[in-house]
Enzyme design. Structure first.
Site, short mmCIF file in Angstrom:
data_model
loop_
_atom_site.label_atom_id
_atom_site.label_comp_id
_atom_site.label_asym_id
_atom_site.label_seq_id
_atom_site.Cartn_x
_atom_site.Cartn_y
_atom_site.Cartn_z
N LEU A 173 0.81 -1.22 0.00
CA LEU A 173 0.00 0.00 0.00
C LEU A 173 0.85 1.27 0.00
CD1 LEU A 173 -2.72 1.57 0.33
CD2 LEU A 173 -2.56 1.14 2.79
N THR A 229 1.15 3.63 -3.14
CA THR A 229 0.15 4.58 -3.61
C THR A 229 -0.42 5.45 -2.51
OG1 THR A 229 -1.53 2.87 -3.35
CG2 THR A 229 -0.61 3.18 -5.57
N CYS A 230 -0.03 5.22 -1.27
CA CYS A 230 -0.66 5.94 -0.15
C CYS A 230 0.44 6.34 0.82
CB CYS A 230 -1.69 5.01 0.50
SG CYS A 230 -2.58 5.71 1.89
N LYS A 231 0.88 7.58 0.71
CA LYS A 231 2.09 7.99 1.42
C LYS A 231 1.85 8.34 2.88
CE LYS A 231 4.43 7.98 -2.50
NZ LYS A 231 4.53 6.59 -2.90
#
Ligand code: GRE
Length: 340
Positions: A247, A250-252
């Protein structure tokens, strides 16, 4: 409290009276009154506002609205018609009424162009989108806006510096048949609305929309569509498991950081002091906005409740939620009782 600002306030076009009556029959115990209230723009609504201390309202087209129309040409024509109609209706009441743009969400470029027209020519305050766009030859497909093809649209929102209200719509097609048909009393506020919007916005979080558009501002109604209650658990699984499984690409940031920087919640249709106190603690007073959800809910229920929360959250939090947060977010000029 005088001069409250309300943001999830629906209207419908008079020419759809039959459709409005049918929809009202599913949700209202008094469909005739509902039809009158939702088609009225400046009389009944402003009388209620006056009586209950709402100084400014941002109106939006009712659900499912244009998101229900799977023919792209028809959807675009209706969106333009709605935007020009409401602009004309509210133009003599700039200190009481504003509007969100209604958008056909079949094409990112078309949606961006119509949003720009609404902001620059009509002075609208942002857009309200009723969850996914129905699409496909029989309306059984759904368009989400959480993949990179929608980046031009989100880039336009941040360039224009306006928020988007992500509002629910009803489940349709195969999804309705498989999940909800045998549980029809759960369609709408009891469950399906929150499911739809929370799936959509958490899709935006995990698919990187807010990382690619760090200034984007999204508003969720109904005290956050169940997400605040699950904040700890979502955070735990994102951070302690899923980011290690991929994850992270795409999800910082963390879910709490997206709530701090990109997301807002409103009190629309959720008039509970314990829940509000919980959201103040979990989400923070600076990201909460008052709203009614008229005419699906009443000004009386929303405002009498909210006017009594001072003892629960204090006068400063009440003023921020009731007015000051929205005033800043929408850069509002003077409106009725704005400094009361
Ligand atoms: C809405 O906000 O659109 C809505 C409905 C039906 C019931 C409740 C509600 O369309 O808030």
């Amino acid at each position: 409290m005088l001069g409250k600002i309300a943001l999830e306030e629906a209207f419908a076009l008079p020419r759809f009276e039959e459709k409005t009556r049918w929809w009202a029959s599913l949700f209202s115990t008094d469909p005739e009154t509902h039809v009158k209230e939702i088609t009225d723009i400046t009389q009944i609504r402003l009388d209620y506002a006056e009586r209950y201390g709402v100084g400014y309202q941002i109106l939006s087209y009712t659900a499912p609205g244009v998101q229900d129309i799977w023919d792209p040409v028809e959807a675009q024509a209706l969106a333009v018609e709605i935007n020009d109609y409401i602009a004309e209706k509210i133009k003599d009441h700039p200190d009481r009424l504003g509007a969100f743009a209604t958008l056909s969400m079949h094409s990112p470029h078309e949606a961006a162009t119509e949003l720009r027209r609404c902001i620059t020519t009509h002075n609208f305050k942002g857009a309200l989108i009723n969850d996914t766009q129905r699409a496909g030859p029989d309306g059984d497909s759904m368009i989400f806006y959480d993949n990179p093809t929608w980046d031009p649209f989100w880039a336009t929102c941040t360039e224009l510096n306006v928020p988007v209200y992500l509002h629910p719509r009803n489940p349709t097609g195969t999804i309705y048949d498989k999940l909800w048909a045998d549980r029809k009393w759960l369609v709408g506020p009891p469950l399906s609305f929150a499911h739809g919007v929370s799936l959509h916005v958490l899709g935006m979080v995990t698919n990187g929309v807010f990382d690619r558009h760090p200034a984007l501002q999204i508003i969720l109604g109904h005290l956050g569509e169940h997400i605040p209650f699950d904040m700890w658990r979502i955070n735990h699984w994102f951070e302690d498991r899923k980011k290690q499984l991929g994850l992270r690409e795409t999800c910082k940031r963390t879910i709490r950081e997206y709530f701090r920087d990109n997301l807002w919640i409103t009190t629309s249709g959720h008039f509970s002091s314990p829940t509000l106190r919980f959201c103040v603690e979990e989400v923070g007073v600076e990201r909460i906005l008052f709203s009614v959800d008229y005419p699906f809910e009443t000004f009386g229920d929303a405002c009498v409740w909210f006017d009594g929360v001072e003892g629960e959250i204090g006068v400063e939090a009440m003023r921020r939620i009731g007015r000051e947060n929205a005033r800043r977010l929408f850069r509002l000029e003077a409106f009725r009782d704005c400094d009361a």
